[in-house]
Motif scaffolding. Structure first.
Motif, PDB file in Angstrom:
ATOM      1  N   GLU A 170     -12.877 -12.677   8.520  1.00 36.16           N
ATOM      2  CA  GLU A 170     -13.930 -11.837   9.081  1.00 36.16           C
ATOM      3  C   GLU A 170     -13.763 -10.403   8.624  1.00 36.16           C
ATOM      4  O   GLU A 170     -14.739  -9.712   8.352  1.00 36.16           O
ATOM      5  N   ASP A 171     -12.513  -9.952   8.501  1.00 37.22           N
ATOM      6  CA  ASP A 171     -12.265  -8.595   8.028  1.00 37.22           C
ATOM      7  C   ASP A 171     -10.885  -8.558   7.383  1.00 37.22           C
ATOM      8  O   ASP A 171      -9.864  -8.647   8.065  1.00 37.22           O
ATOM      9  N   ASN A 217     -11.831  -7.415   0.443  1.00 37.49           N
ATOM     10  CA  ASN A 217     -13.184  -7.234   0.966  1.00 37.49           C
ATOM     11  C   ASN A 217     -14.199  -7.051  -0.156  1.00 37.49           C
ATOM     12  O   ASN A 217     -15.349  -7.490  -0.045  1.00 37.49           O
ATOM     13  N   HIS A 221     -17.193  -9.455  -0.154  1.00 42.13           N
ATOM     14  CA  HIS A 221     -18.450  -8.880   0.345  1.00 42.13           C
ATOM     15  C   HIS A 221     -19.109  -7.895  -0.612  1.00 42.13           C
ATOM     16  O   HIS A 221     -20.184  -7.385  -0.293  1.00 42.13           O
ATOM     17  N   LYS A 222     -18.485  -7.574  -1.752  1.00 40.65           N
ATOM     18  CA  LYS A 222     -18.983  -6.651  -2.765  1.00 40.65           C
ATOM     19  C   LYS A 222     -18.671  -5.186  -2.361  1.00 40.65           C
ATOM     20  O   LYS A 222     -18.587  -4.855  -1.185  1.00 40.65           O
ATOM     21  N   SER A 225     -20.691  -3.197   0.303  1.00 47.91           N
ATOM     22  CA  SER A 225     -20.814  -3.779   1.636  1.00 47.91           C
ATOM     23  C   SER A 225     -20.191  -2.865   2.679  1.00 47.91           C
ATOM     24  O   SER A 225     -19.343  -2.014   2.388  1.00 47.91           O
ATOM     25  N   GLU A 227     -18.134  -3.814   4.900  1.00 48.88           N
ATOM     26  CA  GLU A 227     -16.722  -4.163   5.033  1.00 48.88           C
ATOM     27  C   GLU A 227     -15.862  -3.369   4.049  1.00 48.88           C
ATOM     28  O   GLU A 227     -14.801  -2.843   4.419  1.00 48.88           O
ATOM     29  N   TYR A 228     -16.311  -3.297   2.797  1.00 49.96           N
ATOM     30  CA  TYR A 228     -15.558  -2.565   1.768  1.00 49.96           C
ATOM     31  C   TYR A 228     -15.498  -1.079   2.115  1.00 49.96           C
ATOM     32  O   TYR A 228     -14.426  -0.455   2.082  1.00 49.96           O
ATOM     33  N   ALA A 686     -21.167 -16.040   5.758  1.00 47.10           N
ATOM     34  CA  ALA A 686     -22.004 -14.893   6.131  1.00 47.10           C
ATOM     35  C   ALA A 686     -21.872 -14.571   7.608  1.00 47.10           C
ATOM     36  O   ALA A 686     -21.964 -13.400   8.012  1.00 47.10           O
ATOM     37  N   LYS A 688     -19.155 -14.920   9.262  1.00 42.57           N
ATOM     38  CA  LYS A 688     -17.749 -14.587   9.472  1.00 42.57           C
ATOM     39  C   LYS A 688     -16.992 -15.692  10.209  1.00 42.57           C
ATOM     40  O   LYS A 688     -16.079 -15.424  10.983  1.00 42.57           O
TER      41      LYS A 688
END
Length: 940
Positions: A170-171, A217, A221-222, A225, A227-228, A686, A688
């Protein structure tokens, strides 16, 4: 004879393939140097190194429209405390080479590519090894290699379990949180453990924090994103807190230097490994003891790339460096010897110290590089005959001594600026000299491989002309009956080539050359000897061809052949050229009898060629995931397969080994299941929720079944090819993220129409294609073998062209070299480079096998011995490899050099791989597990 030829051919091409490693991929490391350290007191007692894996420079430095930054602490450091810039990395932009460059100061020994990313292919020195103590926290993929390379027991490694590196987390920022928490525990232990406190209070201490969350990340997630970007903020706050803890632990003694950088960047589509600026531009921020404070920018155009202005940092002095320079900077700050194999140049602009310290540090840097140069020069002198030895003139013994005296004189006269300039010039000469001796044997080895190629091609050509064509055999002449004089003339090549081989062996032995040098230099001798003995074959071939089809037509065919081969060569540089080639190939049936009698077939061939031609003009796969396109491809595969199965059931003859009635529906179910797995897996990721265990198990089950199910089907050509394509398509869909699934089905249709066209033009055209069986191959080839004709060259060329189309249809060198785990999320999400790499390789091999199985069926239609057409393919492929051998570069940008070498390696791999592909194709098309026979016996 043919089996022996294949064995020899495989060995020869293995030699050609490995020659590239001895010519271009040799280790840059040398041993036996004495460490050099700056003789003056260093400004720092300890260094804290933060490496944010996968962090792009622009994502750290940029600000939003309101002027807010996502890294406020590091921004304040840049503006108030330290120096900043961009670290320029080299290809390949991967974690191991990046860390080796910035910690050991040299660019990765490329033999590590073949030996793995986690273990040391050779022992090397590093800043960590030269330190008194180093403590490190982070990934188990990176940290252990520096501990293994260290002498003694002074590099301490603390890593989390490998299972933490899960792209479906998720992270993934928890990886960085783990590191920061461990550092907090370390600082607490310092207060309670007297031994640890005494060790950490020493000088020459390094603390290394490897932060992998940003990279993970980014892959998942690119880089654009949330997250990044949020992970960058987490790292920024974690660095701020770690600095506060360390400063408090050492009573803010002002003896700690800090450095934050990255091993590589990342493309917008979440990959790295190639040479895009997003991958090669990484941040470097340094502050603390011995580091310059912020300085006003003297000229906004110092770096005309415009990045400083975009980042709103053009008012501050930006100082760029090569990644290997970071190791030299760290060594200078804490006073440890420069790593023995470092080629980095100390960036003086980062140092806040006296001119004397700067010039002494730079001179030490020069002495360390010179020590490597002297070892290499001595080695080349000892292994080269004096008459052949050519020294590096810009740095001869006399010139080197003169430059050193000049530098010392300038220092003693109080001319530090002049001494620095002279030292920089000396370093550049030493680096040039290192490169000169590193490439010293390249001309010898390159010439040997060139002669080996030409000799092998001449040998294959005379073998084809003598045994696989209808070339008239030579008449016996009166000379054949003569005595000793003619026998002596016939023994001439024996004497010449035996003498040549003896001379080569003697020279290599005197120079104590490595064993492989004997192989490279001696290989051309027997090849040219064999070709020279059959020189009359070439004369007969030229005379017969010209007299048969005419001189003008011969020239026309040669020009057409050159154009066709150059299209293949250019397609390696520009994928779009494949589209041009496919358009040209689409016109081929219009120049045959097919245009008159098979207009529907011609239309199908043309449409399928043009459909495949669309894909090389599209962006490479991997930049953006589009599961809807994968779903569409799956639906098209299902409908096409269902229609084909229904047609076969209605029209085919009773098969030689009946297909089990459940196999067809089972494969349709597997295709449907693959589409479901892809959609549900991406939906789960998607949301998570990670990779569902059921999906993972089903994916591996489908992968395993793809090797077994084709063997349960009929040996009839169409049935077996359809079953194989369906089995491969299911696995290919599981590894697809965008339009590559559509490319796969378009390629399948093109292969189908290629098979139909070749069938209509072949000697088997009187037999329905649906009635042909792979089991009839031995019967077909039991009679007199058909000889090669000119059309067979065209067929072999099509095979090579379609193989390259399969390779580059949805990707290029950079995209294939870059690592993007998204393609294997249905199988695993925990980082495992070898499993992931193997799956990505098999994804490419699937397309190769679709082409090769079709080529195998065409072999059957043409009623040719397998070896005949294969030797034509081999000859054309060698012609390609020879061109790329000449195109290999050792100058220019590292991307240009790496790409040129990659082209040659790809073609060489293709040549060797084709031999294996034909074996695999034979297994998939002819091996049966006997289910049909058992069922038939039971029913009887």
């Amino acid at each position: 004879m043919d089996v022996w030829l294949i064995v020899v051919g495989l060995l020869v091409h293995v030699v050609f393939f490995f020659s590239i490693f001895d010519i271009y991929f040799t280790s840059p490391l040398v041993h036996g140097m004495t460490p050099h350290a700056t003789p003056l007191e260093p400004p720092a007692r300890r260094l804290v190194l933060f490496v944010a894996d996968g962090l792009r420079a622009d994502k750290l430095y940029e600000v939003d429209e309101s002027g807010h930054t996502r890294a406020p602490y590091l921004r304040s450091v840049i503006e108030q405390q330290g120096s900043w810039g961009v670290s320029h990395t080299r290809v390949p932009t991967e974690s191991r080479p990046g860390h080796v460059a910035l910690i050991a100061g040299f660019y990765e020994d490329v033999s590590a590519v073949a030996k793995g990313w986690k273990e040391n292919p050779v022992q090397f020195d590093s800043v960590f090894n030269e330190s008194r103590y180093t403590w490190s926290w982070g990934s188990p993929d990176i940290l252990p290699m520096f501990a293994k390379g260290a002498s003694g027991n002074h590099v301490f490694v603390h890593t989390y379990p490998a299972g933490y590196e899960d792209f479906a987390d998720e992270d993934a920022s928890r990886l960085d949180t783990w590191v920061f928490n461990k550092v907090k525990e370390f600082v607490q232990d310092m207060k309670q453990n007297d031994t640890l406190s005494r060790m950490v209070s020493s000088d020459r201490i390094v603390l290394f924090l490897h932060l992998l969350g940003i990279d993970t990340n980014g892959h998942a997630h690119k880089p654009f994103s949330k997250e990044y970007l949020a992970n960058i903020g987490l790292v920024d706050s974690g660095i701020r807190e770690a600095v506060e803890l360390i400063e408090d632990a050492f009573q803010r003694d002002g003896k700690t230097a800090y450095m934050m950088t990255a091993d590589h960047g990342m493309t917008n589509w979440g990959s790295h490994g190639a040479g895009h600026p997003h991958e090669t531009l990484t941040p470097i921020v340094a502050w603390g003891a011995g580091v310059n404070r912020p300085a006003k920018s003297g000229n906004a155009q110092d770096y005309p790339d415009g990045f400083s202005q975009l980042w709103k940092l053009d008012h501050l002095k930006r100082q760029d460096m090569s990644q290997a320079d970071i190791a030299a900077l760290m060594a200078s700050l804490i006073g440890v010897p420069f790593p023995l194999n470092s080629v980095g140049v100390l960036p003086l602009g980062f140092l806040d110290n006296t001119k004397r310290y700067k010039v002494e540090s730079l001179l030490t840097n020069a002495q360390q590089i010179l020590a490597q140069y002297e070892v290499k020069e001595k080695h080349m002198q000892e292994t080269t005959l004096a008459v052949f030895f050519s020294p590096f003139k810009p740095l001869s013994v006399g010139k080197k001594a003169d430059v050193m005296r000049t530098i010392r004189a300038q220092i003693s006269k109080g001319q530090p600026d002049e001494a620095i300039s002279t030292t920089h010039d000396l370093i550049q000469r030493a680096l040039d000299g290192l490169n000169y001796y590193h490439n010293y044997d390249r001309f010898l080895l390159g010439t040997s491989i060139l002669m080996g190629y030409l000799g092998w091609m001449a040998y294959i050509l005379q073998h084809l002309l003598s045994f696989h064509t209808s070339l008239p055999q030579p008449r016996r002449t009166k000379l054949d009956g003569l005595g000793d004089s003619h026998a002596l003339a016939k023994r001439g090549p024996d004497v010449i080539f035996t003498t040549l081989a003896a001379v080569i062996v003697v020279l290599l032995t005197i120079q104590s050359s490595p064993l492989m040098y004997y192989v490279y230099c001696l290989l051309p001798v027997p090849l040219w000897y064999t070709a020279a003995k059959q020189y009359r074959v070439f004369y007969r071939a030229i005379s017969h061809t010209v007299s048969t089809i005419g001189f003008c037509k011969v020239i026309g065919y040669l020009v057409l052949g050159v154009i066709a081969m150059e299209i293949v060569v250019l397609s390696m540089f520009w994928r779009e050229v494949l589209s041009l080639g496919l358009v040209g190939i689409a016109l081929w049936p219009f120049f045959t009898e097919l245009r008159k009698h098979s207009k529907g077939l011609v239309a199908g061939w043309t449409v399928s060629c043009l459909a495949v031609a669309v894909f090389p003009m599209l962006p490479v796969v991997g930049r953006d995931a589009n599961i809807n396109l994968v779903t569409l491809a799956g639906v098209l595969f299902l409908l096409s397969s269902l229609a084909a199965l229904l047609y076969l059931r209605a029209h085919r003859r009773p098969p030689t080994n009946p297909i089990h009635p459940a196999i067809g529906p089972l494969q349709l179910l597997i295709l449907l299941l693959s589409v479901y797995i892809v959609n549900s897996t991406w939906a789960s990721l998607a949301n998570k929720r990670g990779l569902p265990l059921t999906n993972q198990c089903l994916s591996w089950a489908i992968f395993g079944s793809s090797f077994l199910i084709p063997g349960l089907t009929s040996l009839d050509v169409v049935s077996r090819l359809l079953s194989t394509a369906m089995a491969f398509a299911a696995v290919f869909l599981l590894t697809s993220t965008s339009h590559e699934g559509l490319f796969c089905i378009a390629l399948c249709y093109l292969m189908f129409f290629w098979l139909l066209c070749e069938h209509r033009l072949s000697q088997s055209s009187k037999v329905k294609l649906i009635d042909l069986s792979f089991g009839e191959e031995s019967t077909i080839l039991s009679g007199p073998p058909r000889r090669l004709v000119l059309d067979d060259v065209r067929c072999a060329y099509f095979f090579i062209f379609f193989i390259l189309t399969a390779f580059f249809g949805t990707g290029n060198i950079a995209s294939i070299n870059s690592f993007d785990p998204a393609s294997v999320y249905c199988f695993l999400t925990v980082f495992s480079p070898f499993v992931m790499g193997s799956l990505l390789l098999w994804k490419i091999v699937i397309l190769f096998l679709l082409v090769t199985c079709t080529f195998k069926a065409i072999h059957l239609l043409q009623r040719l011995p397998n070896i005949s057409l294969f030797l034509v393919v081999l000859l054309l492929s060698d012609g390609l490899a020879l061109q790329f051998f000449f195109l290999v570069r050792d100058s220019g940008s590292w991307l240009d050099i790496g790409t040129s070498i990659s082209h040659y390696v790809i073609v060489m791999c293709m040549i060797i791989f084709v031999m294996l592909l034909l074996v695999l194709a034979r297994l998939f098309t002819t091996v049966t597990f006997g289910l049909g026979q058992r069922r038939k016996a039971h029913s009887t």
